[in-house]
Design an enzyme around this catalytic site. Structure first.
Site, mmCIF file in Angstrom:
data_model
loop_
_atom_site.group_PDB
_atom_site.id
_atom_site.type_symbol
_atom_site.label_atom_id
_atom_site.label_comp_id
_atom_site.label_asym_id
_atom_site.label_seq_id
_atom_site.Cartn_x
_atom_site.Cartn_y
_atom_site.Cartn_z
ATOM 1 N N SER A 207 39.249 39.879 42.204
ATOM 2 C CA SER A 207 39.627 40.395 43.518
ATOM 3 C C SER A 207 40.319 39.309 44.335
ATOM 4 C CB SER A 207 38.382 40.902 44.256
ATOM 5 O OG SER A 207 37.519 39.824 44.549
ATOM 6 N N ASP A 264 33.342 48.463 32.073
ATOM 7 C CA ASP A 264 32.252 48.522 33.040
ATOM 8 C C ASP A 264 31.018 49.116 32.374
ATOM 9 O OD1 ASP A 264 33.548 47.478 35.280
ATOM 10 O OD2 ASP A 264 34.526 49.389 35.689
ATOM 11 N N LYS A 296 35.411 50.876 42.863
ATOM 12 C CA LYS A 296 34.681 50.676 41.607
ATOM 13 C C LYS A 296 33.868 51.927 41.258
ATOM 14 C CE LYS A 296 33.097 46.639 40.666
ATOM 15 N NZ LYS A 296 32.305 45.391 40.648
#
Length: 502
Positions: A207, A264, A296
């Protein structure tokens, strides 16, 4: 070659967290031990050792009597000038049989989880083996018992703090929403109410900014456990980098490979969050879960599953966990990037008229819930109490005190180059792709360049005229600015304006 090993040489190669060793292919050590490229080797010196991946060299970069070390390996071994490096074969990684079993559908029992986490913690897994473990846990492949077993094993692999208090508060944001930097506002509100909130935060991996990156533009965050304890005992709270204290250290290793694979795992996410909270000595945790199409957590169904696992795993670990679901449709605040987010935080804490209202409201809602969870505000009264702390200046005073205790409050840096992107026609801001916005800020240099990123001038639903500013890109170098603008030219979905139909 010296009889007791090879001369260490620091090559200055950044391999992030993975220790790597370098030997000449014709080195006597390679011939004697049967080492080849990508072999796993144990490197020892001065009573310290590390398991590293071996790279072999066919040039004169190294002498036959030398062994090169990456930066990660050098930090772990810290060889003195008179010390030599010895190489040997590490013992086999037996827990890989547990990983293979999980890949073929066998549940991870607690003993298997402990074996896997122990071997990862000891550096026995090569990246390819870590990738196999991450793949085995991907998606929704972990049930509640497996998540709890992994959480417990990850806690036991690191240090664990004890604050001697019945209530130690914490918060965590699941992530995926640029600019959602509420922690530096929440912590002083909570601490000024008399609750303990020792907050460890992460730096960015993929990020434009992590909380620790943003806070580092305002005050030192690289405190060790002793320094962290001093600040918390003095001020009731802190905001420090979790990497400077050994709390659930396995998590950082796993996350590095998850990000590289873009895989993920809902269960691993829960274990990641809660293992760090337990290790930090927390008793009550509020989890902020933004839900949106480019966040997310992308839909309510996933949010519901995560909430169940967080609460149930927390209960099994002795944690009181509450989940707050928030809007994840657009970025929060105006600044995206460490220093630009820090300026938003200061504006909110100082009650300035130009403070971003959405960041202020999000922080107050979260702080209010924590005050209620901590028992210092009655149910339904936390928001008002948090708002009064902010409006009265108590939160700002406490924030300054925390910064001074951590090493001193400082002014965030300012980027040297800027470019403002404007609307081309009349219309309404109709769409914001938070992932593309985050990537644009990263290409501008964030978080490596703390002043880089972008500043939003509009929100979804705003009406704009031709020439009205949409956002401004900030960069430390002309090259970074042009790189970001090239990306923007090919990705107009970052922020789109729906043209009026006449």
């Amino acid at each position: 070659m010296a009889d007791d090993g090879l001369f260490p040489r620091r090559l200055g190669i950044d391999t992030y967290q993975e220790p790597v060793a370098y030997l000449r292919q014709d080195s006597p050590v390679c011939r004697a031990e049967g080492f080849n490229a990508q072999s796993r080797v144990r490197v020892s010196c001065g009573g310290r050792s590390v398991i590293a991946t071996l790279n072999t060299i066919r040039s004169d970069l190294l002498a036959p009597t030398e062994a090169g070390l990456s930066e990660a390996a050098w930090r772990l071994l810290r060889p003195a000038p008179d010390e030599r490096l010895c190489f040997s074969h590490p013992r086999p990684v037996e827990s890989m049989s547990d990983v293979r079993g999980k890949l073929y559908g066998r549940p991870l029992e607690e003993a298997a989880a402990r074996r896997i986490i122990r071997d990862i913690h000891e550096g026995r897994y090569a990246d390819i083996e870590l990738a196999a473990y991450v793949t085995a846990c991907a998606g929704s492949r972990l049930d509640l018992a497996e998540i709890t077993a992994l959480t417990r094993a990850m806690v036991d692999a690191g240090d664990r703090l004890d604050w001697g208090r019945p209530r130690v508060m914490d918060k965590h944001c699941v992530g995926g929403l640029p600019g959602n930097r509420t922690t530096p506002i929440v912590v002083p509100i909570v601490a000024s109410a008399g609750l303990l909130m020792p907050k460890t935060s992460s730096r960015a991996i993929t990020s434009p900014a992590g909380t620790a990156d943003t806070m580092a533009t305002l005050a030192p965050v690289d405190l060790d456990t002793r320094g962290m304890r001093r600040v918390v005992e003095q001020e009731g709270g802190c905001i420090v980098w979790g990497g400077s204290v050994s709390l659930s250290p396995v998590d950082d290793t796993i996350i590095r490979v998850e990000r590289a694979l873009d895989l993920d795992s809902e269960g691993q996410l829960v274990a990641s969050i809660l293992s760090k909270k337990v290790a930090a000595g927390s008793t009550h945790v509020l989890v902020d879960m933004p839900v949106g199409p480019t966040a997310k957590v992308r839909n309510p169904e996933m949010a519901q599953r995560l909430e169940h696992h967080l609460v149930a795993t927390g209960e099994a670990m002795g944690l009181a966990v509450r989940v707050h679901t928030s809007d994840g449709v657009q970025a929060v605040g105006r600044g995206i990037g460490p220093a630009l987010e820090a300026r938003d935080i200061l504006a909110v804490l100082q009650n300035r008229e130009d403070a971003p209202g959405d960041l202020r409201e999000r922080a107050l809602v979260l702080a209010g819930e924590i005050l209620e969870l901590g028992g210092v505000a009655a149910p339904g009264e936390g928001l008002a109490q948090a708002g009064e702390s902010l409006a009265s200046g108590r939160a700002w005073d406490k924030f300054r005190a925390i910064c001074e205790a951590q090493g001193g409050l400082r002014e965030p840096p300012v980027a040297r180059h800027r470019h403002t992107v404007v609307a081309m026609h009349h219309g309404t801001v109709a769409h914001m792709n938070t992932r593309s916005i985050a990537k644009l800020a990263k290409l501008a240099g964030a978080p490596a360049d703390p002043a880089a990123g972008l500043v939003l001038a509009v929100r979804l639903g705003d009406r704009v005229e031709p020439g009205a500013p949409l956002f401004t890109v900030h960069a430390e170098s002309r090259g970074s600015l042009e790189y970001a603008l090239d990306f923007l030219a090919n990705h107009p979905e970052c922020l789109s304006v729906e043209e009026d139909l006449i």
